[in-house]
Scaffold this active site. Structure first.
Site, PDB file in Angstrom:
ATOM      1  CB  VAL A   1      -0.958   0.076   1.222  1.00 37.86           C
ATOM      2  CG1 VAL A   1      -2.148  -0.829   1.052  1.00 37.86           C
ATOM      3  CG2 VAL A   1      -0.274  -0.225   2.532  1.00 37.86           C
ATOM      4  CG  HIS A   2       2.484   3.083  -3.225  1.00 35.11           C
ATOM      5  ND1 HIS A   2       2.081   1.920  -3.822  1.00 35.11           N
ATOM      6  CD2 HIS A   2       2.605   3.992  -4.222  1.00 35.11           C
ATOM      7  CE1 HIS A   2       1.966   2.110  -5.124  1.00 35.11           C
ATOM      8  NE2 HIS A   2       2.274   3.368  -5.405  1.00 35.11           N
ATOM      9  NE  ARG A   3      -1.970   3.561  -6.617  1.00 38.22           N
ATOM     10  CZ  ARG A   3      -1.166   3.813  -7.640  1.00 38.22           C
ATOM     11  NH1 ARG A   3      -0.817   5.041  -7.906  1.00 38.22           N
ATOM     12  NH2 ARG A   3      -0.715   2.849  -8.380  1.00 38.22           N
TER      13      ARG A   3
END
Ligand code: UD1
Length: 365
Positions: free
Chosen positions: A207-209
């Site tokens: 997850v990085h958005r």
């Protein structure tokens, strides 16, 4: 043909690699530019090594900054390189800030330098203008002379936006060239046993958005949901630098306790981890495609996807939105039971996309 190939961030490197291999095999003159948007050992150097990409001819070293500053720095540094190299083509890939910055510079110097712009991975649309990548995609496509699409829906999106058909070529998915080329080597990685895991009995998440990690509430929500999945099977989370920074900022390290949180991993280890997983939970674009090609069930932790073919023809499904712990748990368990119909290779995801890209560039040259 003389070409400048521009890459800047982690998801660019596996797209550029097979194009570079293909160009050099055919004796074309390829100049590799690394903008330096990603610069760490884990986010950049490891990928150059794993993909046998030679050292860039130009390293612009722009580093991290706000969107405006980062984009402007790439533009400032790329302009003299373009003038000096005077190629026939500039090839940009994907949807990161470096893609748009190099595209803008090329579009403005097109006549002076006598070069044209090609975009690899053209036509993908999430239709979510809150995503910086959507802005980058639409503008890069608008500026390009040749739009090379990974799936037929990309052609339809572009035609609907008024782009002339003769500028659009369906070439297939170049990331899958890299995946197929490296899969045998990746399967020799020891990362699964090094982490004390058994094949087929763990999940992997990334997850990085900004939409998932930049606000405290969304970050808590997504990490808690992953924690709930971890009560069913171990969840490995290679932590992206943006996510690590936000976890620090909001002081929520405790939410990582149920997870196997590790540093970002290189290309081969990531493919090995995905290939051995029972389930993937991700907000990445490329991982939706790689899991489809590998036949691994994938839950996309986003409201929509610019890669609908991975849902229609592959193993991907969208998380119920907004993300809730119960929703992710239910979707994840359901994906594991019903999600893997074996490897699925949509049209043009056959390991030969780079050859078709080079053919398209030559035809128009
Ligand atoms: C960028 C792309 C995104 C892509 C992602 C893959 C844009 C708008 N976004 O997002 O589409 O999915 O890369 O990783 O271009 N950092 C490091 N080391 C690095 C690079 C970054 O520590 O090598 C840290 C910095 O603190 C930086 C933060 O990560 O501020 C974010 O980096 P940035 O390149 O701005 O965007 P990403 O979130 O990585």
């Amino acid at each position: 043909m003389r070409l400048v190939l521009a890459a800047g961030a982690r998801p660019n490197f596996m797209k550029v690699a097979p194009i570079l291999w293909s160009l050099e095999r055919q004796g074309h003159d390829a100049v590799l530019v690394h903008t330096g948007q990603h610069y760490d050992e884990e986010m950049s150097d490891a990928f150059f090594r794993d993909l046998d990409i030679r050292s860039p001819d130009h390293s612009l070293g722009v580093g991290s900054a706000t969107h405006a500053v980062q984009t402007a720095r790439v533009m400032e540094a790329f302009e003299p390189v373009l003038v000096q190299e005077a190629p026939d083509w500039v090839v940009v890939v994907g949807d990161v800030n470096s893609t748009l910055a190099c595209a803008l510079v090329t579009a403005k110097l097109r006549h002076e330098v006598g070069c044209r712009l090609a975009h690899v991975e053209a036509g993908l649309r999430s239709r979510d203008w809150r995503m910086p990548e959507e802005v980058n995609r639409v503008l890069t496509d608008r500026l390009s002379d040749l739009l090379l699409t990974p799936s037929r829906d990309g052609n339809e999106n572009l035609v609907r936006e008024g782009i002339q058909k003769d500028r659009i070529r369906f070439v297939g998915n170049v990331m899958i060239d890299t995946l197929l080329d490296r899969l045998t080597v990746a399967r020799q990685s020891s990362i699964i046993s090094d982490l004390g895991l058994d094949r087929g009995r763990y999940a992997v998440s990334t997850v990085h958005r900004p939409s998932n990690v930049d606000q405290a509430q969304s970050l808590r929500r997504v990490l808690s949901a992953l924690g709930a999945v971890a009560s069913e099977l171990p969840v490995v989370l290679p932590v992206h630098p943006r996510t690590r920074d936000r976890i620090d900022h909001f002081g929520v390290w405790n939410l990582l306790e149920p997870l196997i949180a590790i540093e970002p991993v290189g290309y081969l280890d990531m493919i090995a981890l995905m290939d051995g997983a029972a389930l993937i939970l991700t907000d990445s674009g490329g991982i939706q495609e790689e899991t489809t090609a590998l036949g691994i069930p994938c839950v996309t932790l986003r409201e929509q996807t610019e890669r609908p073919i991975t849902v229609q023809e592959g193993t991907n499904r969208l998380a119920p939105w907004p993300i809730t712990t119960q929703g992710i748990l239910r979707t994840g368990m359901d994906a594991m039971r019903n999600g893997s119909q074996g490897e699925s290779r949509p049209e043009g995801w056959d390991g030969k996309a780079a050859e078709r890209i080079v053919d398209a560039l030559r035809e128009i040259d």
